[in-house]
Design a protein around this motif. Sequence first.
Motif, PDB file in Angstrom:
ATOM      1  N   ASP A  19       0.817  -1.191   0.000  1.00 31.52           N
ATOM      2  CA  ASP A  19       0.000   0.000   0.000  1.00 31.52           C
ATOM      3  C   ASP A  19       0.867   1.263   0.000  1.00 31.52           C
ATOM      4  OD1 ASP A  19      -2.580   1.239   0.218  1.00 31.52           O
ATOM      5  OD2 ASP A  19      -1.986   1.800   2.253  1.00 31.52           O
ATOM      6  N   VAL A  20       1.867   1.257   0.873  1.00 29.50           N
ATOM      7  CA  VAL A  20       2.749   2.419   0.988  1.00 29.50           C
ATOM      8  C   VAL A  20       3.565   2.610  -0.287  1.00 29.50           C
ATOM      9  CG1 VAL A  20       4.789   3.268   2.188  1.00 29.50           C
ATOM     10  CG2 VAL A  20       2.877   2.348   3.504  1.00 29.50           C
TER      11      VAL A  20
ATOM     12  N   ASP D  18      -0.735  11.204   6.233  1.00 26.62           N
ATOM     13  CA  ASP D  18      -0.580  10.905   7.658  1.00 26.62           C
ATOM     14  C   ASP D  18      -0.410   9.408   7.870  1.00 26.62           C
ATOM     15  OD1 ASP D  18      -0.756  13.511   8.326  1.00 26.62           O
ATOM     16  OD2 ASP D  18      -2.858  13.439   8.960  1.00 26.62           O
ATOM     17  N   ASP D  19      -1.179   8.647   7.141  1.00 21.71           N
ATOM     18  CA  ASP D  19      -1.134   7.201   7.254  1.00 21.71           C
ATOM     19  C   ASP D  19       0.253   6.668   6.883  1.00 21.71           C
ATOM     20  OD1 ASP D  19      -2.484   4.695   7.682  1.00 21.71           O
ATOM     21  OD2 ASP D  19      -2.268   4.387   5.520  1.00 21.71           O
ATOM     22  N   VAL D  20       0.772   7.171   5.759  1.00 23.88           N
ATOM     23  CA  VAL D  20       2.083   6.721   5.292  1.00 23.88           C
ATOM     24  C   VAL D  20       3.185   7.151   6.262  1.00 23.88           C
ATOM     25  CG1 VAL D  20       3.793   7.054   3.478  1.00 23.88           C
ATOM     26  CG2 VAL D  20       1.408   6.600   2.870  1.00 23.88           C
ATOM     27  N   PRO D  25       9.962   5.910   6.552  1.00 22.71           N
ATOM     28  CA  PRO D  25      10.621   7.212   6.475  1.00 22.71           C
ATOM     29  C   PRO D  25      10.225   7.905   5.169  1.00 22.71           C
ATOM     30  CG  PRO D  25      12.247   5.407   6.553  1.00 22.71           C
ATOM     31  CD  PRO D  25      10.904   4.780   6.510  1.00 22.71           C
ATOM     32  N   ILE D  26      10.096   9.220   5.221  1.00 20.59           N
ATOM     33  CA  ILE D  26       9.675  10.002   4.064  1.00 20.59           C
ATOM     34  C   ILE D  26      10.906  10.675   3.447  1.00 20.59           C
ATOM     35  CG2 ILE D  26       8.167  11.878   3.296  1.00 20.59           C
ATOM     36  CD1 ILE D  26       6.658   9.444   4.370  1.00 20.59           C
ATOM     37  N   ARG D 118       6.165  15.703  12.763  1.00 22.33           N
ATOM     38  CA  ARG D 118       5.215  15.080  11.843  1.00 22.33           C
ATOM     39  C   ARG D 118       5.619  13.699  11.379  1.00 22.33           C
ATOM     40  NH1 ARG D 118       5.745  19.259   7.202  1.00 22.33           N
ATOM     41  NH2 ARG D 118       7.894  18.902   7.879  1.00 22.33           N
ATOM     42  N   GLN D 119       6.962  13.409  11.430  1.00 22.86           N
ATOM     43  CA  GLN D 119       7.405  12.247  10.668  1.00 22.86           C
ATOM     44  C   GLN D 119       8.861  11.891  10.922  1.00 22.86           C
ATOM     45  OE1 GLN D 119       7.039  13.693   6.629  1.00 22.86           O
ATOM     46  NE2 GLN D 119       8.126  15.549   7.163  1.00 22.86           N
TER      47      GLN D 119
END
Lengths: 179, 179, 179, 179
Positions: A19-20, D18-20, D25-26, D118-119
Amino acid sequence: MSSSTETAQGWLRPEELDDVRDRVPIVYVEALPVRVDHLGAVERVGLLLRHRPDGTFSRAVVSGRVLYGETIREALWRHLSKDLGPEALPQLPTHPAPFTVVEYFPDDGRRSGFTDPRQHAVSLAYIVPVDGECSPAQDTLDLAWLSPGEALMETVAADMSGGQDRLVRLALAHAGIAP
Amino acid sequence: MSSSTETAQGWLRPEELDDVRDRVPIVYVEALPVRVDHLGAVERVGLLLRHRPDGTFSRAVVSGRVLYGETIREALWRHLSKDLGPEALPQLPTHPAPFTVVEYFPDDGRRSGFTDPRQHAVSLAYIVPVDGECSPAQDTLDLAWLSPGEALMETVAADMSGGQDRLVRLALAHAGIAP
Amino acid sequence: MSSSTETAQGWLRPEELDDVRDRVPIVYVEALPVRVDHLGAVERVGLLLRHRPDGTFSRAVVSGRVLYGETIREALWRHLSKDLGPEALPQLPTHPAPFTVVEYFPDDGRRSGFTDPRQHAVSLAYIVPVDGECSPAQDTLDLAWLSPGEALMETVAADMSGGQDRLVRLALAHAGIAP
Amino acid sequence: MSSSTETAQGWLRPEELDDVRDRVPIVYVEALPVRVDHLGAVERVGLLLRHRPDGTFSRAVVSGRVLYGETIREALWRHLSKDLGPEALPQLPTHPAPFTVVEYFPDDGRRSGFTDPRQHAVSLAYIVPVDGECSPAQDTLDLAWLSPGEALMETVAADMSGGQDRLVRLALAHAGIAP
């Protein structure tokens, strides 16, 4: 080991990961294991050998995902330990900057020349001298130590996929070695 | 060791060296010895302690000239072995590129902020993890292992000359550590 | 321009330079001029074309000595301006670290693969985007802008000497381009 | 412009993002805009000024997410164009490797010293010379061009959050400038 506890939250069920993967680029680390002489010059390049379903084998560098909450250094250590065994003693770099960043896309449309059918991955690539004894684990058949000249051969490149043969060339160039 | 024979031709008599120093920039290597944890993160920074004629002491990184016919790797190894002793086991980098180049000029006129009254030196700087036991030799009083935080302190900087305190800051920044 | 006055002291008579060249490594800078797209990706590589005495021609990157009292940036600017003309508008890097260091030795004995019959040279190599109009001057016949693919061809490499074809490969690898 | 079409698929609804963000890691890019002299030396550092809800303001470097399907170069271009305006003419680097990688974690527990509530973000950081006219857009109040000395001042650091003041120090060190 404490780091596995710390990063445990980063593991995802396969369907969560799928999903990600459709939504954001995934952070990867890649490491080219090398044997160096006492002056730091690269003498051997380590490539993993893996069976393919069709009976042939493929070659690859150490590669894997960075988990949520995991540092890049921890991810490098985890993947190197998994692929080379617990006695490999990898010497991780003192600097956080990779020698290159490889961008894998699901299709060739982006023309980066690096592809990964599963995902868009942003991969931080490092050269990692390995001092200890290597005992490839898990799904790895063997670890082959090639001379830089051998690693640059077309026949070796043909056994690598997704563009990793070119990653090996970029790594050797960073080490001052060009074909 | 064969490298000493090979590079023997590079040695110059003091008056020869003085003569050359007035004519061309001199190639130097500099190395900041570090102790790292198993993930490669810098834990300690090694600074040489030397007596000054006035009874005080100065701190310095490993530094020295590259001789005619000598490779950069050989020069790094020679100066590290001389300053840290033969058991230091320095792990020289796999890549030839330094993390920075420092340009020392005899006067401040060039405003590089790095000075060397003897010469115009172009210095290739490296971070070098050191694994073994260090036994400072020759004219070195001692080797002090400081935490990165200590190495960045003003009082430590005050004991360094020619701008080497700033070289330490550049090195730590390359390792991801900023004040 | 003030920089020419400042560096004038760096010039040496031929016999002085010969004398120095037998005693110490000489500091060089080398630059691969490139044309980039608006995203910074290399589109063209600039190689100088020069007549050889035997009627054939050779290809080369921009290359030259750093003078006594001259900074590396000044030396890069001087050699780029001389070889590409005063309107080339080279965009020098913001960082002092070269992407690689090339060590040229008078003989192959050092097996660096880079040779220069005149001297032992330590060369700091940079990639330099060039925005303006280039008008090769002095002893340069022409400047050819090749695609990265062309620059990596064997036939192009054959026109380069001393190992500069490999320097081009190292530079392109640093830019993320591998054969 | 075609790139916006190409990357459109990368946009996520806030709840999707938000879910991801709780799972992986972004990938981020960060850019320190700089003004350079004709020799490439950094003369000015550009910091964005933004209003805070409490009436004070904060300073920041250019920063933003890499979208699914977007290259790093495209992401850098998009965020620089958004924050500095369409006439800024940023000169993106020729090499894909960032000068450092910053790892932001939601809490201080990882002790990277870089935080983002946030992340978990993995940020590739670049220095980007900017030649054109800058007209900060959107939520940006202004763009302040500081001298390197000013950018290193404690009072400036106090206006930055998440550790970005230290990112500025790492960037300047990469450019050869230390406090």
